[in-house]
Each structure stands twice: as C-alpha cells, then as structure tokens.
Design an enzyme around this catalytic site. Structure first.
Site, PDB file in Angstrom:
ATOM      1  N   GLY A   1       0.843  -1.186   0.000  1.00  0.00           N
ATOM      2  CA  GLY A   1       0.000   0.000   0.000  1.00  0.00           C
ATOM      3  C   GLY A   1       0.875   1.231   0.000  1.00  0.00           C
ATOM      4  O   GLY A   1       2.036   1.181   0.433  1.00  0.00           O
TER       5      GLY A   1
ATOM      6  N   GLN B   1       3.120   9.877   1.060  1.00  0.00           N
ATOM      7  CA  GLN B   1       4.389   9.159   1.161  1.00  0.00           C
ATOM      8  C   GLN B   1       5.318   9.462  -0.008  1.00  0.00           C
ATOM      9  O   GLN B   1       6.500   9.142   0.047  1.00  0.00           O
ATOM     10  CB  GLN B   1       4.154   7.651   1.271  1.00  0.00           C
ATOM     11  CG  GLN B   1       3.567   7.233   2.612  1.00  0.00           C
ATOM     12  CD  GLN B   1       3.438   5.743   2.691  1.00  0.00           C
ATOM     13  OE1 GLN B   1       2.435   5.174   2.252  1.00  0.00           O
ATOM     14  NE2 GLN B   1       4.451   5.096   3.250  1.00  0.00           N
TER      15      GLN B   1
ATOM     16  N   CYS C   1       6.236  -0.166   7.384  1.00  0.00           N
ATOM     17  CA  CYS C   1       5.826   0.985   6.584  1.00  0.00           C
ATOM     18  C   CYS C   1       6.969   1.360   5.654  1.00  0.00           C
ATOM     19  O   CYS C   1       8.130   1.369   6.076  1.00  0.00           O
ATOM     20  CB  CYS C   1       5.483   2.147   7.512  1.00  0.00           C
ATOM     21  SG  CYS C   1       4.953   3.640   6.650  1.00  0.00           S
ATOM     22  N   LEU C   2       6.637   1.694   4.421  1.00  0.00           N
ATOM     23  CA  LEU C   2       7.665   2.120   3.479  1.00  0.00           C
ATOM     24  C   LEU C   2       8.360   3.400   3.934  1.00  0.00           C
ATOM     25  O   LEU C   2       9.482   3.674   3.522  1.00  0.00           O
ATOM     26  CB  LEU C   2       7.060   2.315   2.083  1.00  0.00           C
ATOM     27  CG  LEU C   2       6.488   1.059   1.427  1.00  0.00           C
ATOM     28  CD1 LEU C   2       5.839   1.401   0.095  1.00  0.00           C
ATOM     29  CD2 LEU C   2       7.563  -0.002   1.267  1.00  0.00           C
TER      30      LEU C   2
ATOM     31  N   HIS D   1      -4.127   1.322   7.878  1.00  0.00           N
ATOM     32  CA  HIS D   1      -2.788   1.921   7.830  1.00  0.00           C
ATOM     33  C   HIS D   1      -2.765   3.073   6.819  1.00  0.00           C
ATOM     34  O   HIS D   1      -2.274   4.163   7.126  1.00  0.00           O
ATOM     35  CB  HIS D   1      -1.785   0.827   7.442  1.00  0.00           C
ATOM     36  CG  HIS D   1      -0.373   1.275   7.331  1.00  0.00           C
ATOM     37  ND1 HIS D   1       0.579   0.947   8.265  1.00  0.00           N
ATOM     38  CD2 HIS D   1       0.277   2.000   6.380  1.00  0.00           C
ATOM     39  CE1 HIS D   1       1.748   1.466   7.894  1.00  0.00           C
ATOM     40  NE2 HIS D   1       1.589   2.099   6.749  1.00  0.00           N
ATOM     41  N   GLU D   2      -3.309   2.840   5.614  1.00  0.00           N
ATOM     42  CA  GLU D   2      -3.279   3.882   4.584  1.00  0.00           C
ATOM     43  C   GLU D   2      -4.190   5.047   4.944  1.00  0.00           C
ATOM     44  O   GLU D   2      -3.839   6.203   4.706  1.00  0.00           O
ATOM     45  CB  GLU D   2      -3.639   3.298   3.214  1.00  0.00           C
ATOM     46  CG  GLU D   2      -2.694   2.206   2.728  1.00  0.00           C
ATOM     47  CD  GLU D   2      -1.213   2.554   2.784  1.00  0.00           C
ATOM     48  OE1 GLU D   2      -0.844   3.736   2.641  1.00  0.00           O
ATOM     49  OE2 GLU D   2      -0.403   1.626   2.993  1.00  0.00           O
TER      50      GLU D   2
ATOM     51  N   HIS E   1      -2.335   7.257   7.290  1.00  0.00           N
ATOM     52  CA  HIS E   1      -1.375   8.128   6.598  1.00  0.00           C
ATOM     53  C   HIS E   1      -2.042   9.417   6.142  1.00  0.00           C
ATOM     54  O   HIS E   1      -1.490  10.503   6.315  1.00  0.00           O
ATOM     55  CB  HIS E   1      -0.772   7.429   5.381  1.00  0.00           C
ATOM     56  CG  HIS E   1       0.455   6.638   5.669  1.00  0.00           C
ATOM     57  ND1 HIS E   1       1.576   7.173   6.281  1.00  0.00           N
ATOM     58  CD2 HIS E   1       0.759   5.345   5.413  1.00  0.00           C
ATOM     59  CE1 HIS E   1       2.502   6.241   6.390  1.00  0.00           C
ATOM     60  NE2 HIS E   1       2.030   5.115   5.883  1.00  0.00           N
TER      61      HIS E   1
END
Length: 181
Positions: free
Chosen positions: A56, A61, A104-105, A146-147, A150
């Site tokens: 995702g 991000q 997480c990225l 999670h997204e 963000h």
C-alpha cells in the site's frame, strides 16, 4: 476480456518520504480535480509502491498531500486485493483487535506489533469520480486502516504505546535513513 495495462507500468517511481518528514505528519487535502493529473498520480503511486515492494502507498508518502492511496494486498486467505481510493473515509473498523507485525515504506526496515481491527470498510471514489466501497478482513483490513491513517497525518508508531512505542521511536532515530535536524 480486453487486455488492461498493469497498474504502474507507465508510472514514474518517486522517492518515498521517511518518518519525520512534515508531509507524513499533517492531514491531507481532499481531491477536487478528477482529471489527468490524478490519473498520473495514481499510476506513479503504483509504480513507486511496486518498486519499494510495498502492499500500500498513500500520496503523502511521495510528498503529495492529497487523500489518495493505492494497494495490492492479500487478505489472510491469500486473496489478492488491487485498487486505489480517492478521498477515502474509514467508515467501519470493527471485529476483534489483533496486534500484528506492521511495517511501513516510510520507516524502512522497522516493524512493530501494532493493534488493528480485523475488519475495515473504506468508502471513497475512483480516479474518475465513481463511488467505491472496499471491505477488508485480516491483513487487508490492516492495510486499509494503515493507509487511511497516513492520509490523516498518522504513522503506525502513533498507534503504539509504552515500551513498544519507545523502542520503535528509538529505532527510527537510529536508522540509517533517519532525518536529522
């Protein structure tokens, strides 16, 4: 059935913002223009997510403070979920709470046991403005929550408490990618 291009195949890979970047810690703005720039953004987001080997990615991000995310994430039954949501709203998050490993990225290489509901429902729009409703369970429900976090200016470490939170923040400060100053 006609052949469709693979999402991200014509997109540009962007640098992923890392923990501490102000764009990750501020709520994103709603999308109001559903034109070609939004289509390009979503395509770039897919390309970036795949290049970073994520499941995702939220627009902030890659430094774009708009309410958009993409996903290509399995659920606990290994069913693949692929899509995007513009102006998502987490309308339901329920079921049992599961503390599971979450990464997480924007915090590369780090992971912590993070509590999330086992079921989530997100409503929003497609890039063309059509309404969409996505229901996820298990790992996919974790991804949806999670997204959405963000886009509200939160990262998974904001969900941690006590020693687990202290350890995660210490690891983020010491990581080779940590922002200084």
């Amino acid at each position: 059935m006609r052949n469709r291009p693979i999402p991200g195949s014509s997109g540009l890979v962007h640098a992923v913002s890392v923990f501490g970047d102000p764009v990750l810690h501020s709520p994103c703005e709603d999308v109001t223009d559903f034109g070609p720039p939004l289509v390009r953004l979503v395509e770039d987001m897919y390309a970036t997510m795949y290049a970073a080997q994520g499941v995702g990615l939220a627009a902030n991000q890659i430094g774009v403070p708009l309410r958009v995310f993409v996903y290509d994430c399995p659920d606990d039954d290994e069913v693949r979920h692929l899509g995007h949501v513009v102006n998502p709203v987490l309308v339901e998050a329920d079921g049992i709470t599961v503390r599971g490993p979450e990464g997480c990225l924007s915090l590369p290489g780090l992971e912590a046991g993070t509590p999330r509901f086992d079921r989530a429902v997100v409503e929003g729009r497609t890039v063309t403005g059509e309404p969409v409703r996505i229901t996820g369970t298990g790992w996919f429900a974790r991804c949806l929550q999670h997204e959405c976090d963000h886009l509200d200016g939160r990262v998974y470490t904001d969900r941690l408490t006590g020693l687990r939170r202290s350890r995660a923040l210490r690891a983020a400060r010491r990581a080779p990618w940590a922002r200084t100053g």
